[in-house]
Design a protein around this motif. Sequence first.
Motif, short mmCIF file in Angstrom:
data_model
loop_
_atom_site.label_atom_id
_atom_site.label_comp_id
_atom_site.label_asym_id
_atom_site.label_seq_id
_atom_site.Cartn_x
_atom_site.Cartn_y
_atom_site.Cartn_z
N ASN A 19 0.84 -1.18 0.00
CA ASN A 19 0.00 0.00 0.00
C ASN A 19 0.89 1.24 0.00
N ALA A 23 -3.75 6.41 4.63
CA ALA A 23 -5.09 5.97 5.05
C ALA A 23 -6.16 6.98 4.64
N ARG A 26 -6.87 6.69 0.94
CA ARG A 26 -7.66 5.48 0.65
C ARG A 26 -9.11 5.66 1.09
N GLN A 27 -9.31 6.28 2.24
CA GLN A 27 -10.66 6.46 2.74
C GLN A 27 -11.45 7.43 1.86
N ILE A 66 -9.45 0.27 8.57
CA ILE A 66 -8.14 0.86 8.83
C ILE A 66 -7.60 0.40 10.18
N SER A 67 -8.46 0.34 11.21
CA SER A 67 -8.00 -0.07 12.54
C SER A 67 -7.53 -1.52 12.52
N GLN A 69 -6.15 -3.02 9.96
CA GLN A 69 -4.88 -3.03 9.25
C GLN A 69 -3.75 -2.51 10.12
N ALA A 70 -4.06 -1.65 11.07
CA ALA A 70 -3.02 -1.11 11.95
C ALA A 70 -2.33 -2.21 12.74
#
Length: 85
Positions: A19, A23, A26-27, A66-67, A69-70
């Motif tokens: 990636n 973020a 992407r969002q 996202i969370s 993926q973190a």
Amino acid sequence: MESVHTSELLGRPVAKAWNAALAGTRQAKGVPAGTPGHLAVPVAGDSDEAKRVAMRLVDEIDPGTISRQATAGHGGPRRERAFGA
């Protein structure tokens, strides 16, 4: 060199996708594959077939929130799976 070692260890080609978008980008701008303005994900590898498999996985697999993926990046728990090309 890590990918070369992994490829030799597995006896299979290895392709990497990563990636390169923040973020927030992407969002705000993330849209499904085939949609105009779709964000590209860099894919590298020595095998064209392995790269095609990696690109298909990037387009087909929903990575979640996202969370979530973190916790999948550096220092967090990682899930790895070998895919046959």
